[in-house]
Design an enzyme around this catalytic site. Sequence first.
Site, mmCIF file in Angstrom:
data_model
loop_
_atom_site.group_PDB
_atom_site.id
_atom_site.type_symbol
_atom_site.label_atom_id
_atom_site.label_comp_id
_atom_site.label_asym_id
_atom_site.label_seq_id
_atom_site.Cartn_x
_atom_site.Cartn_y
_atom_site.Cartn_z
ATOM 1 N N LYS A 175 0.844 -1.197 0.000
ATOM 2 C CA LYS A 175 0.000 0.000 0.000
ATOM 3 C C LYS A 175 0.882 1.250 0.000
ATOM 4 O O LYS A 175 1.570 1.545 0.976
ATOM 5 C CB LYS A 175 -0.897 0.052 1.250
ATOM 6 N N GLY A 228 6.973 5.706 7.902
ATOM 7 C CA GLY A 228 6.046 6.835 7.974
ATOM 8 C C GLY A 228 6.221 7.563 9.285
ATOM 9 O O GLY A 228 7.288 7.497 9.919
ATOM 10 N N SER A 229 5.160 8.220 9.714
ATOM 11 C CA SER A 229 5.276 9.082 10.892
ATOM 12 C C SER A 229 5.265 8.278 12.193
ATOM 13 O O SER A 229 4.794 7.139 12.240
ATOM 14 C CB SER A 229 4.108 10.068 10.904
ATOM 15 N N GLY A 233 3.130 4.918 13.217
ATOM 16 C CA GLY A 233 3.931 3.790 13.698
ATOM 17 C C GLY A 233 3.442 3.307 15.051
ATOM 18 O O GLY A 233 3.353 2.100 15.303
ATOM 19 N N GLU A 248 9.995 2.228 10.574
ATOM 20 C CA GLU A 248 10.990 3.266 10.253
ATOM 21 C C GLU A 248 10.265 4.605 10.323
ATOM 22 O O GLU A 248 9.530 4.965 9.401
ATOM 23 C CB GLU A 248 11.555 3.035 8.840
ATOM 24 N N CYS A 282 13.537 11.939 6.008
ATOM 25 C CA CYS A 282 13.564 11.464 7.396
ATOM 26 C C CYS A 282 14.916 11.795 8.020
ATOM 27 O O CYS A 282 15.042 11.890 9.230
ATOM 28 C CB CYS A 282 13.289 9.975 7.450
#
Length: 486
Positions: A175, A228-229, A233, A248, A282
């Site tokens: 996704k 992602g954020s 997470g 991550e 990031c």
Amino acid sequence: MKIKTYKNYIDGKWISSKTNKTFFSLNPATEQPIARFQDSDDNDIELAVSAAEESFPLWRDTPAPKRAEFLFKIRDLLIQEKDRLAKLEVKEMGKVYKEAAGDVQEAIDIFEYMAGEGRRLFGRTTPSELKNKFNATIRIPIGIVGLISPWNFPIAIPSWKIAPALICGNTIIFKPSSDTPLCAIELVKIIEKSGLPKGVLNLVTGSGSKVGNPIIKHPKINGLSFTGSRETGKFIRENAGLKKVNLELGSKNAIIVMEDSNLKLALEGALWGAFGTTGQRCTAASRIIIHEKVFNKFESMFVNSAKKLKLGNGLSKTTDVGPLINKAALEKSYKYVDIGKQEGAKLLCGGEGVKGKGFFFKPTIFTNVRPNSRLAQEEIFGPIVALIKIKNIDEAIKVCNGIKYGLSSAIYTGNMQYAFRAINELEFGITYVNSSTIGAEIHLPFGGTKDTGWGKEAGWSLDEFSEEKTVYIDFSRKLQKAQGVE
Ligand code: NAD
């Protein structure tokens, strides 16, 4: 202008979602829609999981060097399509062309590297405590894995997940972010061209709540790899049950500039770290921690250079800084400028968007920033930097570590003691010496400490996508018991 509608890729076919709903992705430099995508839901995930389940035995039983042949083909196809993909990425994500080409190059590199793993995938052998017994480990796939990716590296990050997942023998539900679905679809089309068996890789587009959520909760999906954020997470960690999860997440990275550093070099690193990809990496450097002896000089060099950076469409050769990804990111940048001002930090440049179309925000520098203020603690993910003054290496390390995240850090110095203290004491997954916070190479581990999450991506990610199974072979022809039991 006619807008094309793209479909999900399930069981080797491009199919529409039964929701009959679609969404757009936008060009962040022009705010024009790029294409329409399936706004899928849990029914599409069910179809994708069935396809992944059916194809799993065939893919698992394909010898790893044979799986690798698909990865080599994908690498070759990516090389052929590099320019087209990079241009598409500029259009959908906004970063400047040369950075987008670097993103595609990372994908090429990881497919090549993981293809090489097809002839390694090493297990271990170790002596047994008993005679006539052989002990070893082998790598086995996890099963079906769910891969959920963000928008900031829309070709590289999915590839960082897909390549190791494939070589380890897993089947995949992928996704992508709803801000960059076309990049994901073009990547999957390239993978399809390699002749990968149907059902091994399935792509479903849609929102985090309707597509991401059923992936993280699905009982037949055994592993998750998420980038992602921190907030998402955390949600995944709380809702994924006992799945194997690789997270991550965000960070608040810093560059330390010591009194003996080469300031010109540190300046180049700070500009690249802070404003490269419009601060949306990031690993972006959003804090510059500067020794008091060189603070004023470095501050004025940094502000003068930042003011000269040219904002614009990433396809133009003269553009240094592209737009932010979307309107929400623009609003967030404005919000943090207000927060910085309220906290008493001094705005030296930027602090505002640009009139007209596109989500542009000027390179922004705040000085006199307190290490514990929100501006210095929270991930903004835009071109906003906090300058922090320190007195010595002890304070530099304390300030650098004084956040909840831990992805990337850097120190500029010619002093060996400072450099090795940074290497040993900075609580980050990555430390650079005399280079910016940006610049990961795919054959090294990539990942963070503390709230930046768990696990490693890139070259050392086989542990995330396989289980190391223990095998005991007893050829003594009698029952032997371990631990000296008679
Ligand atoms: P995000 O968390 O908003 O979204 C990431 C993905 O998760 C998207 O595909 C989204 O649709 C999906 N998602 C959202 N809610 C979900 C839910 N409830 N269940 C399942 N999936 C859900 O992050 P973003 O804005 O796309 O990306 C920016 C963030 O990513 C930043 O914090 C950045 O630091 C981080 N990032 C980290 C790394 C790293 O390697 N550590 C790399 C790149 C980006």
